[in-house]
Design a protein around this motif. Structure first.
Motif, short mmCIF file in Angstrom:
data_model
loop_
_atom_site.label_atom_id
_atom_site.label_comp_id
_atom_site.label_asym_id
_atom_site.label_seq_id
_atom_site.Cartn_x
_atom_site.Cartn_y
_atom_site.Cartn_z
N GLU A 65 32.25 39.16 43.67
CA GLU A 65 31.72 39.34 45.03
C GLU A 65 31.00 40.68 45.13
N SER A 95 37.64 41.76 51.37
CA SER A 95 37.46 41.25 50.02
C SER A 95 38.31 40.00 49.84
N ARG A 96 37.81 39.06 49.09
CA ARG A 96 38.62 37.87 48.81
C ARG A 96 39.78 38.21 47.86
#
Length: 182
Positions: A65, A95-96
């Motif tokens: 990402e 953030s994932r």
């Protein structure tokens, strides 16, 4: 398939008019869903007038990402033989990889920081953060006397820990409220 236990790697890049540049300026790690800590940042990665993007991903994983940085704070510590600094980058969105962030306290961070003589990579790893040391990490430990940030350094390890810890909700819960705070 990517190993979900593999550490999350974070690199910081300048953002030009045509998007993020390929070469990373430096490395860091997630300390919160929207915060990245960069130990001993180079001056080029600590300029509040620049635009930055972070790339976050695991080794062997496709599609890291890319998140824009919306804020930057600096903190530095110079005490006895310990000299260290950090840039705390605020991300535009979560953030994932936020589930990879451990929880700690200012007191625990202060103790770990002193135990590891200012090595923020080792201090956070000892607290359970799944940190991927960057290439050349062994040569980065122990900041030089002539670092650009020494003029703004604090002398108290606890004060430094609060400065780098409190942008992260995963850490600042043990800080007593300041006057006027709820």
């Amino acid at each position: 398939m990517t190993d979900p236990a593999a550490p999350v790697r974070v690199t910081v890049h300048l953002t030009g008019s045509d998007g993020p540049q390929d070469a990373p300026l430096t490395h860091g790690f997630l300390v919160d869903a929207r915060a990245v800590l960069v130990p001993d940042p180079p001056e080029t990665a600590a300029d509040p007038f620049q635009r930055y993007t972070v790339r976050i991903g695991r080794d062997g994983e496709d599609g890291a990402e890319r998140l824009p940085v919306t804020g930057l704070r600096l903190a530095a510590l110079s005490r006895d033989a310990i000299r260290t600094s950090a840039a705390i980058l605020t991300l535009a969105e979560d953030s994932r990889y936020r589930d990879s962030v451990a929880r700690t306290t200012i007191a625990a961070l202060t103790e770990s920081l002193l135990h590891h003589h200012g090595d923020l990579w080792a201090a956070y790893a000892a607290l359970g953060y799944p940190i991927a040391h960057p290439p050349g990490h062994a040569t980065m430990v122990g900041a030089a006397e002539d670092h650009w940030w020494l003029d703004s350094a604090v002398e108290e390890a606890g004060q430094f820990a609060e400065l780098i810890c409190c942008p992260a909700t995963s850490c600042c819960g043990d800080r007593p409220p300041r006057p006027g705070e709820a």
